[in-house]
Design an enzyme around this catalytic site. Structure first.
Site, PDB file in Angstrom:
ATOM      1  CE  LYS A   9      -4.101  -1.904   2.101  1.00 33.85           C
ATOM      2  NZ  LYS A   9      -5.118  -1.894   3.327  1.00 33.85           N
ATOM      3  CE1 TYR A  49      -9.421  -2.638   0.367  1.00 32.59           C
ATOM      4  CE2 TYR A  49      -8.669  -0.895  -0.802  1.00 32.59           C
ATOM      5  CZ  TYR A  49      -8.337  -1.964  -0.069  1.00 32.59           C
ATOM      6  OH  TYR A  49      -7.077  -2.163   0.319  1.00 32.59           O
TER       7      TYR A  49
HETATM    8  P1  CMP Z   1      -7.382  -4.462   3.743  1.00 29.41           P
HETATM    9  O1  CMP Z   1      -6.889  -5.702   4.054  1.00 29.41           O
HETATM   10  O2  CMP Z   1      -6.818  -3.851   2.256  1.00 29.41           O
HETATM   11  O3  CMP Z   1      -9.072  -4.233   3.359  1.00 29.41           O
HETATM   12  C1  CMP Z   1      -9.880  -3.211   3.666  1.00 29.41           C
HETATM   13  C2  CMP Z   1      -8.932  -1.936   4.326  1.00 29.41           C
HETATM   14  O4  CMP Z   1     -10.066  -1.213   5.024  1.00 29.41           O
HETATM   15  C3  CMP Z   1      -7.987  -2.505   5.241  1.00 29.41           C
HETATM   16  O5  CMP Z   1      -7.068  -3.393   4.888  1.00 29.41           O
HETATM   17  C4  CMP Z   1      -7.575  -1.185   6.254  1.00 29.41           C
HETATM   18  O6  CMP Z   1      -6.598  -0.440   5.232  1.00 29.41           O
HETATM   19  C5  CMP Z   1      -9.050  -0.498   6.176  1.00 29.41           C
HETATM   20  N1  CMP Z   1      -9.690  -0.678   7.287  1.00 29.41           N
HETATM   21  C6  CMP Z   1     -10.391  -1.838   7.581  1.00 29.41           C
HETATM   22  N2  CMP Z   1     -11.000  -1.412   8.714  1.00 29.41           N
HETATM   23  C7  CMP Z   1     -10.688  -0.388   9.096  1.00 29.41           C
HETATM   24  C8  CMP Z   1     -11.143   0.608  10.295  1.00 29.41           C
HETATM   25  N3  CMP Z   1     -11.947   0.180  11.182  1.00 29.41           N
HETATM   26  N4  CMP Z   1     -10.624   1.741  10.313  1.00 29.41           N
HETATM   27  C9  CMP Z   1     -10.005   2.450   9.075  1.00 29.41           C
HETATM   28  N5  CMP Z   1      -9.708   1.579   7.976  1.00 29.41           N
HETATM   29  C10 CMP Z   1     -10.005   0.323   8.229  1.00 29.41           C
END
Ligand code: CMP
Length: 141
Positions: A9, A49
């Site tokens: 990322k 997403y």
């Molecule tokens: P990822 O595995 O890429 O999948 C969804 C993404 O959303 C996660 O990693 C984080 O970067 C982000 N994310 C998930 N939960 C939260 C949260 N509670 N607050 C902020 N960002 C989040």
């Protein structure tokens, strides 16, 4: 052999940790089958997403993911999907096990250094989001 998608990322790329993260994954037995650097557009980040569209962190996540270049990587290993999620650790680095990528390199629950597909179906879908069939044929073996 199973394949999965990782995305190094923007936080990890900007911190100069992309090589360390990829080295960690290769050290954990993954083979890199395809890789590129790209800066996601807002539309691309929202589409990738889309499953999180209703979550309170969605717009912040999209802002973060479009803030700089990221590095999607196709990784191959036996049991790749499950193994990669174990290797990267919990979403929140504060909860990630010692020695995992997120424990070592992530800043926060949002700026968490790396994404990994969460199922074989999503891995196929996410690999297709970033790579064409011919990209995946360029690596012999
Ligand atoms: P990822 O595995 O890429 O999948 C969804 C993404 O959303 C996660 O990693 C984080 O970067 C982000 N994310 C998930 N939960 C939260 C949260 N509670 N607050 C902020 N960002 C989040």
């Amino acid at each position: 052999m199973e394949r999965t998608l990782a995305i190094i990322k923007p936080d990890a790329v900007q911190a100069g940790r992309a090589g360390a993260v990829l080295g960690h994954l290769e050290g954990a037995g993954f083979t890199t089958r395809a890789l590129r650097m790209t800066r996601l557009s807002q539309q691309q980040a929202e589409a990738f997403y889309a499953v999180h569209r209703e979550r309170p962190f969605f717009s912040s996540l999209v802002r973060f993911m479009t803030s700089g270049p990221c590095i999607p990587v196709v990784l191959e290993r036996e049991d790749a999907v499950r193994s990669l999620r174990e290797t990267i650790g919990a979403t929140d680095p504060a909860e990630a096990a010692d020695g995992t990528v997120r424990k070592l390199y992530a800043e926060s629950k949002e700026r968490n250094a790396i994404h990994a597909s969460d199922s074989q179906d999503n891995a196929r879908e996410e690999i297709g989001f970033f790579f064409s069939r011919s990209d995946l044929l360029t690596t012999a073996g």
